[in-house]
Design a protein around this motif. Sequence first.
Motif, short mmCIF file in Angstrom:
data_model
loop_
_atom_site.label_atom_id
_atom_site.label_comp_id
_atom_site.label_asym_id
_atom_site.label_seq_id
_atom_site.Cartn_x
_atom_site.Cartn_y
_atom_site.Cartn_z
N TYR A 174 -30.47 -13.15 27.15
CA TYR A 174 -31.16 -13.44 28.53
C TYR A 174 -32.53 -12.97 28.43
CZ TYR A 174 -26.56 -13.32 30.46
OH TYR A 174 -25.18 -13.44 30.75
N LEU A 175 -33.30 -14.08 28.84
CA LEU A 175 -34.80 -14.05 29.09
C LEU A 175 -35.10 -13.29 30.49
CD1 LEU A 175 -37.51 -16.64 28.10
CD2 LEU A 175 -37.72 -15.17 30.24
N ILE A 176 -35.83 -12.31 30.22
CA ILE A 176 -36.05 -11.46 31.82
C ILE A 176 -37.53 -11.50 31.85
CG2 ILE A 176 -35.46 -9.65 33.28
CD1 ILE A 176 -33.15 -11.17 32.12
N PRO A 177 -38.07 -12.26 32.81
CA PRO A 177 -39.78 -11.96 33.00
C PRO A 177 -40.03 -10.57 33.36
CG PRO A 177 -38.75 -13.58 34.57
CD PRO A 177 -37.47 -13.09 34.12
N ALA A 178 -41.14 -10.16 33.06
CA ALA A 178 -41.48 -8.68 32.96
C ALA A 178 -41.49 -8.33 34.42
CB ALA A 178 -42.95 -8.82 32.89
N ASP A 179 -41.74 -8.89 35.65
CA ASP A 179 -41.87 -8.25 36.77
C ASP A 179 -40.23 -7.96 37.29
OD1 ASP A 179 -40.88 -11.06 36.82
OD2 ASP A 179 -41.68 -11.56 39.04
N THR A 218 -24.54 -9.95 34.70
CA THR A 218 -24.59 -10.41 36.01
C THR A 218 -26.07 -10.47 36.61
OG1 THR A 218 -22.24 -10.04 36.34
CG2 THR A 218 -23.53 -10.97 38.06
N GLU A 219 -26.56 -9.08 36.73
CA GLU A 219 -27.85 -9.14 37.30
C GLU A 219 -28.95 -9.96 36.38
OE1 GLU A 219 -28.01 -4.61 39.21
OE2 GLU A 219 -27.64 -4.71 37.16
N PHE A 220 -28.77 -9.62 34.99
CA PHE A 220 -29.69 -10.58 34.28
C PHE A 220 -29.42 -11.75 34.56
CE2 PHE A 220 -29.91 -6.98 30.62
CZ PHE A 220 -31.12 -6.73 31.21
N ALA A 221 -28.36 -12.46 34.75
CA ALA A 221 -28.25 -13.92 35.03
C ALA A 221 -28.95 -14.35 36.10
CB ALA A 221 -26.53 -14.31 34.86
N ALA A 222 -28.86 -13.42 37.31
CA ALA A 222 -29.41 -13.47 38.47
C ALA A 222 -31.10 -13.54 38.71
CB ALA A 222 -28.83 -12.79 39.63
N ASN A 223 -31.60 -12.76 37.60
CA ASN A 223 -32.83 -12.63 37.49
C ASN A 223 -33.75 -12.93 36.38
OD1 ASN A 223 -33.58 -10.43 39.89
ND2 ASN A 223 -31.45 -10.02 39.09
N GLY A 224 -32.87 -13.67 35.66
CA GLY A 224 -33.53 -14.59 34.47
C GLY A 224 -32.85 -15.73 33.98
N SER A 225 -32.90 -16.04 32.71
CA SER A 225 -32.15 -17.18 32.18
C SER A 225 -31.41 -16.86 30.89
CB SER A 225 -33.35 -18.07 31.85
OG SER A 225 -34.09 -18.60 32.86
N LEU A 226 -30.29 -17.77 30.77
CA LEU A 226 -29.41 -17.38 29.87
C LEU A 226 -29.68 -18.46 28.72
CD1 LEU A 226 -26.72 -16.41 28.34
CD2 LEU A 226 -25.56 -18.14 29.52
N ILE A 227 -30.03 -17.84 27.47
CA ILE A 227 -30.52 -18.68 26.55
C ILE A 227 -29.35 -18.80 25.52
CG2 ILE A 227 -31.99 -19.23 24.71
CD1 ILE A 227 -34.17 -17.82 26.29
N LYS A 252 -38.81 -22.92 25.46
CA LYS A 252 -38.61 -23.90 26.31
C LYS A 252 -38.50 -23.65 27.89
CE LYS A 252 -34.48 -27.01 27.00
NZ LYS A 252 -33.12 -27.51 26.56
N GLU A 253 -37.67 -22.17 27.91
CA GLU A 253 -37.62 -21.65 29.01
C GLU A 253 -38.93 -21.05 29.57
OE1 GLU A 253 -34.65 -21.90 30.33
OE2 GLU A 253 -35.90 -21.04 32.52
N ILE A 254 -39.96 -20.58 28.73
CA ILE A 254 -41.00 -20.10 29.27
C ILE A 254 -41.92 -21.34 29.67
CG2 ILE A 254 -43.45 -19.14 28.43
CD1 ILE A 254 -41.30 -17.09 28.92
N ASN A 255 -41.97 -22.47 28.94
CA ASN A 255 -42.47 -23.62 29.63
C ASN A 255 -42.10 -24.05 30.88
OD1 ASN A 255 -44.19 -25.89 28.77
ND2 ASN A 255 -42.27 -27.11 28.85
N HIS A 256 -40.72 -24.09 31.19
CA HIS A 256 -40.13 -24.48 32.18
C HIS A 256 -40.57 -23.35 33.52
CE1 HIS A 256 -37.14 -25.82 35.20
NE2 HIS A 256 -36.65 -24.76 35.19
N MET A 257 -40.65 -22.03 33.17
CA MET A 257 -41.04 -21.17 34.23
C MET A 257 -42.50 -21.15 34.56
SD MET A 257 -39.17 -17.62 33.21
CE MET A 257 -37.15 -17.46 33.40
#
Lengths: 204, 204
Positions: A149-154, A174-183, A195-200
């Motif tokens: 999971y990629l979780i933004p700092a905030d 589940t919390e990570f999935a709701a607050n970040g992205s599954l890679i 790819k995800e950072i580019n998108h975000m």
Amino acid sequence: MAINYPNGKQFLIKTKIGKNDNSKPIKKVNYSNRGMSLEDFLNETNIYYMEHRIALIHKKPTPIQVVKVDYPQRSAAVIKEAYYKLASTTDYNGVFKGKYIDFEAKETNQQSFPLKNMHEHQIKHMKQVVEHGGIAFALIYFTSFEEIYLIPADRMIVFWERMISGGRKSVTRTEFAANGSLIKLGFLPRIDYLKEINHMFFEG
Amino acid sequence: MAINYPNGKQFLIKTKIGKNDNSKPIKKVNYSNRGMSLEDFLNETNIYYMEHRIALIHKKPTPIQVVKVDYPQRSAAVIKEAYYKLASTTDYNGVFKGKYIDFEAKETNQQSFPLKNMHEHQIKHMKQVVEHGGIAFALIYFTSFEEIYLIPADRMIVFWERMISGGRKSVTRTEFAANGSLIKLGFLPRIDYLKEINHMFFEG
């Protein structure tokens, strides 16, 4: 030879000796992810990013306090006594499209991520990066599920502060999935977090 | 108490005991720059930048190859054999106004800067940083002159390539002055390199 392209599990290269023999694969080159650490995956990924001129991201060396060094004649200095120090920042940083990129990578074999695997100074460092307009995040690898999971700092900071104020000491998938992205684990690159950072941050 | 503010040399804090005694300074706090390395100056500067929320710049730990570690019971792991490795990047990086900042710092007691003090992979790294839209430069400290030059990566690369193609193996202070900026040693911060970076890259 048949290459079964990766599906996040494993793939084999089977080499047949000839057509008419009742051959079995004589070589099993196992490209399984088993035994590979998150660090291995990220090293491969960062080399891929560098070679394809996508970004320049490096892992910082582990900080070590050197106490005693020998200088034998005609050969390299030998460190004879030293200790691991706690890192004062996160492990990875670099540049992507001119922007400062900074992240911490952690793995766990548990069902949810124990926040004690992070350190307070790393959370503080992430806050500072964001304050200065950089992009900070965490990559959390659940080894038993082969999920990253990629979780933004905030968001990571919110989970941290929930713990500080007496809440849960861990974060569920589940919390990570709701607050970040599954890679998903891939092949080239192994963990395509940019790819995800580019998108975000760049497409929004 | 009289503080003589710094002039790049040294200053003293003199404390008088009373008015009527024939007092001499009883405390001489020596804030001389002598004995301080470029690394010391930069550490102080980067702490200043952090505390004043100007930027977030860290020195990377020295890369060390650990060969043998002892794990004594109930105490920290002791590294018993290790070797210094050549760094694959420059020493300092971080974030300033959202931008990726990356630099190498070198000092010399000579009249001109010997390019052998840089490594080819550091030059290559600087090129890559620029390619990805980051800001890369070198800080060169001439200890005998107490002069520091900030040289943008593209100019440093020109000097390097001049050497590669058979030209001079060193760079004079005059050349640095013409291709970079002289930064005077100050007090707070010690080496205000970001003032120059701001001027070069953000004010233009």
